[in-house]
Design a protein around this motif. Sequence first.
Motif, PDB file in Angstrom:
ATOM      1  N   TYR A 126      30.270  64.655  34.062  1.00  0.00           N
ATOM      2  CA  TYR A 126      30.428  63.712  32.970  1.00  0.00           C
ATOM      3  C   TYR A 126      31.684  62.915  33.298  1.00  0.00           C
ATOM      4  CZ  TYR A 126      27.229  66.283  29.954  1.00  0.00           C
ATOM      5  OH  TYR A 126      26.135  66.874  29.413  1.00  0.00           O
ATOM      6  N   SER A 127      31.596  61.636  33.149  1.00  0.00           N
ATOM      7  CA  SER A 127      32.795  60.847  33.379  1.00  0.00           C
ATOM      8  C   SER A 127      32.814  59.659  32.438  1.00  0.00           C
ATOM      9  CB  SER A 127      32.852  60.376  34.833  1.00  0.00           C
ATOM     10  OG  SER A 127      31.748  59.564  35.122  1.00  0.00           O
ATOM     11  N   ARG A 128      33.966  59.218  32.126  1.00  0.00           N
ATOM     12  CA  ARG A 128      34.113  58.046  31.265  1.00  0.00           C
ATOM     13  C   ARG A 128      34.429  56.850  32.153  1.00  0.00           C
ATOM     14  NH1 ARG A 128      33.857  58.819  26.081  1.00  0.00           N
ATOM     15  NH2 ARG A 128      34.235  60.884  25.253  1.00  0.00           N
ATOM     16  N   MET A 129      33.500  55.916  32.162  1.00  0.00           N
ATOM     17  CA  MET A 129      33.688  54.688  32.908  1.00  0.00           C
ATOM     18  C   MET A 129      34.259  53.661  31.931  1.00  0.00           C
ATOM     19  SD  MET A 129      32.630  55.496  35.813  1.00  0.00           S
ATOM     20  CE  MET A 129      31.666  56.779  36.560  1.00  0.00           C
ATOM     21  N   SER A 130      35.538  53.386  32.041  1.00  0.00           N
ATOM     22  CA  SER A 130      36.182  52.568  31.028  1.00  0.00           C
ATOM     23  C   SER A 130      36.222  51.090  31.369  1.00  0.00           C
ATOM     24  CB  SER A 130      37.607  53.072  30.799  1.00  0.00           C
ATOM     25  OG  SER A 130      38.327  53.029  32.007  1.00  0.00           O
ATOM     26  N   LYS A 131      35.985  50.734  32.633  1.00  0.00           N
ATOM     27  CA  LYS A 131      36.080  49.341  33.040  1.00  0.00           C
ATOM     28  C   LYS A 131      34.723  48.862  33.535  1.00  0.00           C
ATOM     29  CE  LYS A 131      40.710  50.306  34.674  1.00  0.00           C
ATOM     30  NZ  LYS A 131      41.547  50.404  35.858  1.00  0.00           N
ATOM     31  N   SER A 132      34.502  47.576  33.401  1.00  0.00           N
ATOM     32  CA  SER A 132      33.272  47.000  33.936  1.00  0.00           C
ATOM     33  C   SER A 132      33.610  45.733  34.701  1.00  0.00           C
ATOM     34  CB  SER A 132      32.271  46.698  32.824  1.00  0.00           C
ATOM     35  OG  SER A 132      32.762  45.666  32.010  1.00  0.00           O
ATOM     36  N   ALA A 133      32.761  45.382  35.646  1.00  0.00           N
ATOM     37  CA  ALA A 133      32.956  44.170  36.432  1.00  0.00           C
ATOM     38  C   ALA A 133      31.588  43.585  36.751  1.00  0.00           C
ATOM     39  CB  ALA A 133      33.707  44.474  37.721  1.00  0.00           C
ATOM     40  N   LEU A 134      31.528  42.273  36.805  1.00  0.00           N
ATOM     41  CA  LEU A 134      30.314  41.575  37.195  1.00  0.00           C
ATOM     42  C   LEU A 134      30.472  41.183  38.660  1.00  0.00           C
ATOM     43  CD1 LEU A 134      27.615  40.480  36.120  1.00  0.00           C
ATOM     44  CD2 LEU A 134      28.787  38.304  35.801  1.00  0.00           C
ATOM     45  N   LEU A 135      29.644  41.767  39.514  1.00  0.00           N
ATOM     46  CA  LEU A 135      29.710  41.486  40.938  1.00  0.00           C
ATOM     47  C   LEU A 135      28.727  40.382  41.290  1.00  0.00           C
ATOM     48  CD1 LEU A 135      29.822  45.091  42.442  1.00  0.00           C
ATOM     49  CD2 LEU A 135      31.727  43.610  41.821  1.00  0.00           C
ATOM     50  N   GLU A 136      29.184  39.386  42.012  1.00  0.00           N
ATOM     51  CA  GLU A 136      28.322  38.328  42.531  1.00  0.00           C
ATOM     52  C   GLU A 136      28.046  38.650  43.990  1.00  0.00           C
ATOM     53  OE1 GLU A 136      30.202  34.607  41.815  1.00  0.00           O
ATOM     54  OE2 GLU A 136      30.413  34.998  39.677  1.00  0.00           O
ATOM     55  N   ILE A 137      26.781  38.729  44.333  1.00  0.00           N
ATOM     56  CA  ILE A 137      26.378  39.175  45.661  1.00  0.00           C
ATOM     57  C   ILE A 137      25.626  38.051  46.355  1.00  0.00           C
ATOM     58  CG2 ILE A 137      25.064  40.917  46.932  1.00  0.00           C
ATOM     59  CD1 ILE A 137      25.378  42.640  44.303  1.00  0.00           C
ATOM     60  N   HIS A 138      26.119  37.652  47.533  1.00  0.00           N
ATOM     61  CA  HIS A 138      25.448  36.630  48.333  1.00  0.00           C
ATOM     62  C   HIS A 138      24.806  37.324  49.529  1.00  0.00           C
ATOM     63  CE1 HIS A 138      24.564  32.810  50.191  1.00  0.00           C
ATOM     64  NE2 HIS A 138      25.056  33.303  51.306  1.00  0.00           N
ATOM     65  N   ILE A 139      23.518  37.080  49.726  1.00  0.00           N
ATOM     66  CA  ILE A 139      22.772  37.741  50.795  1.00  0.00           C
ATOM     67  C   ILE A 139      22.140  36.698  51.699  1.00  0.00           C
ATOM     68  CG2 ILE A 139      20.824  39.244  51.336  1.00  0.00           C
ATOM     69  CD1 ILE A 139      21.306  40.607  48.638  1.00  0.00           C
ATOM     70  N   PHE A 140      22.431  36.796  52.997  1.00  0.00           N
ATOM     71  CA  PHE A 140      21.748  35.994  54.004  1.00  0.00           C
ATOM     72  C   PHE A 140      20.928  36.964  54.849  1.00  0.00           C
ATOM     73  CE2 PHE A 140      21.529  34.608  58.421  1.00  0.00           C
ATOM     74  CZ  PHE A 140      20.830  33.424  58.262  1.00  0.00           C
ATOM     75  N   ILE A 141      19.637  36.678  54.977  1.00  0.00           N
ATOM     76  CA  ILE A 141      18.761  37.578  55.735  1.00  0.00           C
ATOM     77  C   ILE A 141      17.889  36.763  56.675  1.00  0.00           C
ATOM     78  CG2 ILE A 141      16.988  37.612  53.951  1.00  0.00           C
ATOM     79  CD1 ILE A 141      16.580  40.598  54.685  1.00  0.00           C
ATOM     80  N   ASP A 142      17.678  37.294  57.876  1.00  0.00           N
ATOM     81  CA  ASP A 142      16.856  36.631  58.878  1.00  0.00           C
ATOM     82  C   ASP A 142      16.127  37.698  59.680  1.00  0.00           C
ATOM     83  OD1 ASP A 142      15.777  34.520  60.253  1.00  0.00           O
ATOM     84  OD2 ASP A 142      17.493  34.270  61.596  1.00  0.00           O
ATOM     85  N   ASN A 143      14.966  37.332  60.199  1.00  0.00           N
ATOM     86  CA  ASN A 143      14.198  38.254  61.034  1.00  0.00           C
ATOM     87  C   ASN A 143      14.837  38.361  62.413  1.00  0.00           C
ATOM     88  OD1 ASN A 143      12.256  38.673  59.036  1.00  0.00           O
ATOM     89  ND2 ASN A 143      11.114  36.871  59.657  1.00  0.00           N
ATOM     90  N   ASN A 144      14.754  39.532  63.037  1.00  0.00           N
ATOM     91  CA  ASN A 144      15.295  39.714  64.379  1.00  0.00           C
ATOM     92  C   ASN A 144      14.452  39.003  65.428  1.00  0.00           C
ATOM     93  OD1 ASN A 144      17.576  41.144  63.766  1.00  0.00           O
ATOM     94  ND2 ASN A 144      16.636  43.142  64.033  1.00  0.00           N
ATOM     95  N   SER A 145      13.163  38.847  65.189  1.00  0.00           N
ATOM     96  CA  SER A 145      12.285  38.148  66.125  1.00  0.00           C
ATOM     97  C   SER A 145      11.224  37.391  65.338  1.00  0.00           C
ATOM     98  CB  SER A 145      11.634  39.141  67.101  1.00  0.00           C
ATOM     99  OG  SER A 145      10.756  39.990  66.397  1.00  0.00           O
ATOM    100  N   ASP A 146      10.466  36.552  66.053  1.00  0.00           N
ATOM    101  CA  ASP A 146       9.447  35.736  65.383  1.00  0.00           C
ATOM    102  C   ASP A 146       8.260  36.562  64.896  1.00  0.00           C
ATOM    103  OD1 ASP A 146      10.936  33.491  65.796  1.00  0.00           O
ATOM    104  OD2 ASP A 146       9.941  32.966  67.681  1.00  0.00           O
TER     105      ASP A 146
END
Length: 119
Positions: free
Chosen positions: A25-45
């Motif tokens: 059990y733990s008390r999580m007293s703080k919160s944050a909004l994370l902005e996540i930028h993702i770039f994804i590409d295939n290794n081959s065609d």
Amino acid sequence: MIPYPKRPYSGTQRIVFTKGIIVAYSRMSKSALLEIHIFIDNNSDSVRGQKRVLDDLQLFQSLQKIDASNYTRKVYYKSEYDLDTIANDIIQEAHRLADLRDCYIEVSIFSKELDKSWD
């Protein structure tokens, strides 16, 4: 039979489950909004795994989609170390999922509230 001790429940209290067992059990007293930028590409065609990687990330990490490559996630943490651990876990999970689908991924996480970023 010994009853469990009663604990007051609040919106910031979190129960952590591991393999069906209550770990802490733990008390999580703080919160944050994370902005996540993702770039994804295939290794081959011949590889087609980008969509599956993004779908899996949204499912496993509870990401909210903003546009094609930007996501947000609200996290609760107790200390700066916990926040760093959460951000690094998101990045590691993204790399693991991309590797399973033979994709290349770059993930950067930023919190405007804390003026902190992770790569």
